[in-house]
Design a protein around this motif. Structure first.
Motif, PDB file in Angstrom:
ATOM      1  N   GLU A 270      13.593  44.826  16.366  1.00 23.02           N
ATOM      2  CA  GLU A 270      15.051  44.807  16.415  1.00 23.02           C
ATOM      3  C   GLU A 270      15.587  43.528  15.800  1.00 23.02           C
ATOM      4  N   ARG A 271      14.902  42.430  16.110  1.00 23.67           N
ATOM      5  CA  ARG A 271      15.361  41.156  15.593  1.00 23.67           C
ATOM      6  C   ARG A 271      15.305  41.156  14.064  1.00 23.67           C
ATOM      7  N   LEU A 272      14.188  41.692  13.545  1.00 18.96           N
ATOM      8  CA  LEU A 272      14.037  41.749  12.094  1.00 18.96           C
ATOM      9  C   LEU A 272      15.107  42.623  11.470  1.00 18.96           C
ATOM     10  N   ALA A 273      15.333  43.777  12.102  1.00 21.67           N
ATOM     11  CA  ALA A 273      16.327  44.689  11.567  1.00 21.67           C
ATOM     12  C   ALA A 273      17.703  44.027  11.605  1.00 21.67           C
ATOM     13  N   LEU A 275      18.291  40.830  11.393  1.00 22.90           N
ATOM     14  CA  LEU A 275      18.329  39.850  10.312  1.00 22.90           C
ATOM     15  C   LEU A 275      18.588  40.545   8.980  1.00 22.90           C
ATOM     16  N   ALA A 276      17.888  41.671   8.792  1.00 23.78           N
ATOM     17  CA  ALA A 276      18.049  42.412   7.551  1.00 23.78           C
ATOM     18  C   ALA A 276      19.499  42.834   7.387  1.00 23.78           C
ATOM     19  N   ARG A 277      20.108  43.267   8.505  1.00 25.01           N
ATOM     20  CA  ARG A 277      21.485  43.711   8.436  1.00 25.01           C
ATOM     21  C   ARG A 277      22.396  42.544   8.053  1.00 25.01           C
ATOM     22  N   ARG A 278      22.111  41.395   8.655  1.00 23.42           N
ATOM     23  CA  ARG A 278      22.955  40.248   8.369  1.00 23.42           C
ATOM     24  C   ARG A 278      22.840  39.865   6.886  1.00 23.42           C
ATOM     25  N   GLU A 279      21.603  39.937   6.404  1.00 23.09           N
ATOM     26  CA  GLU A 279      21.396  39.615   4.995  1.00 23.09           C
ATOM     27  C   GLU A 279      22.168  40.568   4.101  1.00 23.09           C
ATOM     28  N   ASN A 280      22.090  41.847   4.467  1.00 25.72           N
ATOM     29  CA  ASN A 280      22.793  42.847   3.672  1.00 25.72           C
ATOM     30  C   ASN A 280      24.277  42.527   3.602  1.00 25.72           C
ATOM     31  N   ARG A 281      24.802  42.190   4.778  1.00 26.62           N
ATOM     32  CA  ARG A 281      26.230  41.885   4.823  1.00 26.62           C
ATOM     33  C   ARG A 281      26.527  40.646   4.006  1.00 26.62           C
ATOM     34  N   GLY A 282      25.717  39.633   4.201  1.00 28.19           N
ATOM     35  CA  GLY A 282      25.933  38.373   3.506  1.00 28.19           C
ATOM     36  C   GLY A 282      25.883  38.573   2.003  1.00 28.19           C
TER      37      GLY A 282
END
Lengths: 284, 392
Positions: A270-273, A275-282
């Motif tokens: 979940e944590r990785l996902a 992070l991935a989401r945050r990266e996508n947004r960023g």
């Protein structure tokens, strides 16, 4: 007697050679590999394919080698004799046959599975050297030798929790089941779920292999977990599109419980996902 | 031909015995396989190799011995040993070696790079004639100690998928392939065992049985719980850099410990413990475990053993950002303190001889942190002392 794989079990070429060599030369076959790659299944399938009876001996940390030969229940005999039971006169009544004895005296040539031999005490394999080599042992209480009329096909599995002694290894054939590559995995999936939708399998395998790449998972999902998961996806009739869209709102794939067996892993994922989401947004 | 194969396997330090060789011959005699190379390869592998960690070596020897047939073997994994590099340094590449590498997977590009590197190296080192493994310099990489040479790893099947590992410092994984042949280590093992066997005794409780029977008036068997090896061990290995000269010793210790303890976890660190540790040194840059996770996961009844020379610049211990490899937010000293606080049974095994300890400030520092009496030299006596300390 040759083993060519079965319709439920996809055997790679090297595995077949190892199994057949063990059958021909009548020597034990030691199977190692990641958990869930079908080590135990192999013995079941070999027995099925050869039409041989299967004798399973599951090893626990408390199992002693002699328990596979026979056990003499002296306590029971003592009790019986105190109660004046006539049975006590014959020592044979108190000898309980072990799995090895069973296998040695089977009428047909059986497959003997010694499952998870590494669970037992360090001395366990050493105590079975002679018995597996000569396929005979001596029963002191009955004063006779039990000898295998036909040497059973012995399959031994190990999860590598302990080192096995050299002398033991020298008497075995060895096969390491590698984690199946993509093609083999497809064949395995196909053999379990004939006619399954290719798109679903594609997406599922993609998620599965991605998940295996995640560093630091306590228990990487393996073949058996994949099969369970696919079964769930199929019974629930999950649309391949749901797997594909990778909706950032849904952090982890549906029915992940079949793949991740440990809450720490789920949290990591979940944590990785996240992070991935945050990266996508960023990254927009 | 088979005999040569056998001797080459032995030469490559794959533990094969005569018995296994005879089994292979017997299998061939009994026609256990159809006569083709691939099946022979599988058969030989199943017969001669008894542990997956030798599979790679086996593949290499097989490819080497059965040159010309090896195109049927699709999984190759090449490691260029130090001897090769030494040979290279004298004569670059012989045709034979070139052929060998090409046969192994056609890595022309790889060889180009290698040649280039060698050329560069020659220019830079003009005047000197030693290139490899002297005085702790490495011809490749970024100035570490690397006596093992450069590893070129190819994974999976197919051709030319070699991964170059030139720039990352690649240390040999601390695997447990060292045989415990040395008597010293055997003695050490016994020490470890003594420490591992502490616990409640098992078997039929004879005294209890007699007492109970006497009291009850009939034979009453009393049993008590089985004796188990209850000791749990957490090992932290320093790896790489100044530890390279102690690798052999550490491997032996690791083998011994692995065979002995049921509950044993190990992690690697570099020089000093920081916020993350790792389990697979080859993938140390990708697969890390947070030290906090380790401290949380293993309860305080674990016994902690550090193995490291604790030889470094004092800044690596005391200052944030002192690590030679990465930026660490918190100083290593803090991490060592945390470990020492959580695990009351904790020792540090140091392969450097004791007489050097006082002259190395970083060793002093570490001793101050984990406790003066908790650092032991990695010798039989030291090990004995450490085990006594742990089982106190």
């Amino acid at each position: 007697m040759r083993f060519e794989g079965t319709k439920d079990y996809v055997a790679t070429e090297d595995l077949k050679v190892a199994v057949n060599a063990a059958i021909t030369l009548e020597r034990p076959l030691l199977i190692k590999g990641e958990p869930g790659t079908g080590k135990t299944m192999l013995a079941l399938e070999v027995a099925k394919a050869l039409g041989a009876p299967l004798i399973e001996w599951h090893i626990k940390s408390t199992t002693k080698a002699v328990q596979g030969l026979y056990e003499y229940d002296a306590v029971m005999r003592l009790r019986d004799s105190q109660l004046g039971d006539a049975r006590a006169a014959d020592i044979g009544n108190y000898i309980k046959r072990g799995k090895l004895w069973e296998a040695f005296e089977a009428t047909e040539r059986p497959v003997l599975l010694i499952d998870e031999i590494d669970k037992a005490d360090i001395e366990f394999p050493n105590d079975l050297l002679q018995e597996l080599d000569r396929m005979e042992f001596y029963v002191y209480e009955l004063n006779r030798t039990v000898k295998a009329a036909r040497r059973p096909i012995v399959m031994i599995t190990s999860n590598n929790e302990k080192e096995l002694p050299d002398a033991f290894l020298r008497r075995c054939f060895f096969h390491y089941i590698r984690f199946p590559d993509d093609d083999t995995m497809r064949a395995i999936v196909e053999s379990h779920f004939p006619g399954v939708k290719t798109r679903l399998v594609n997406e599922a395998l993609k998620i599965f292999y991605d998940m295996r790449k995640v560093p630091g998972l306590k228990k990487k999902p393996s073949t058996s977990e994949l099969l369970d998961w696919l079964k769930l996806l199929l019974t629930d009739d999950v649309d391949p599109e749901t797997l594909k869209q990778r909706d950032p709102a849904k952090l982890i794939p549906p029915m992940h419980g079949a793949l991740l067996k440990n809450e720490a892993d789920v949290m990591l994922f979940e944590r990785l996902a996240f992070l991935a989401r945050r990266e996508n947004r960023g990254g927009g | 031909m088979f005999q040569r194969f056998f001797t080459e396997l032995r030469a490559a330090r794959v533990p094969v015995s005569l018995k296994e060789y005879l089994v292979l011959v017997e299998a061939l005699e009994k026609d256990a396989i159809p006569p083709n190379v691939e099946d022979f390869y599988y058969l030989a592998r199943a017969t001669l190799i008894k542990d997956e960690r030798y599979l790679d070596k086996f593949d290499r020897v097989f490819g080497h011995v059965f040159k010309g047939l090896e195109n049927t073997v699709d999984a190759v994994n090449a490691e260029i040993p130090a001897e090769w590099l030494k040979a290279l340094s004298e004569k670059f590449l012989t045709d034979e070696e070139k052929a060998q590498i090409e046969a192994l997977g056609g890595w022309e590009k790889l060889m180009e790079t290698l040649a280039e590197r060698l050329k560069e190296q020659k220019e830079r080192h003009e005047g000197g004639n030693k290139w490899i493994g002297t005085g702790g310099t490495s011809p490749y990489g970024n100035g570490g100690y690397n006596p093992e040479g450069v590893r070129i790893g190819g994974q999976g099947k197919g051709q030319g998928r070699a991964v170059k590992v030139w720039d990352k410092r690649e240390y040999k994984n601390l695997d447990d392939q060292v045989e415990l042949g040395v008597r010293n280590i055997k003695v050490a093992l016994r020490r470890l065992r003594k420490f591992a066997r502490t616990g409640a005794p098992d078997e039929l409780d004879l005294d209890g049985t007699i007492a109970k029977s006497a009291r009850e008036g009939y034979l009453d068997i009393v049993l008590r719980p089985e004796r188990r090896n209850a000791v749990k061990v957490l090992l932290f290995f320093d790896i790489g850099g100044s530890m390279d000269s102690h690798v052999q010793l550490c491997q032996e210790l690791f083998s011994a410990a692995r065979a002995e303890f049921k509950h044993m976890e190990f992690f690697y660190f570099h020089n000093c413990l920081y916020e993350s540790v790792w389990k697979d040194n080859r993938r140390r840059h990708d697969e890390k475990t947070a030290t906090w996770d380790v401290l949380h996961r293993f309860p305080h009844d674990y016994r902690v053993v550090f193995v490291g020379d604790a030889t470094m610049s004092p800044y690596e211990i005391t200052y944030p950002g002192g690590s030679v490899e990465h930026w660490n937010e918190e100083p290593g000293a803090l991490w060592l303190q945390r470990v020492a606080q959580i695990y009351e049974r904790c020792v540090w095994l140091n392969p450097t001889p004791r007489q050097h300890w006082d002259h190395t400030p970083s060793i002093q520092l570490v001793r101050e942190i984990i406790g003066d009496k908790r650092m032991f030299p990695l010798t039989i006596e030291g090990l004995d002392g450490a085990m006594r300390e742990l089982s106190r």
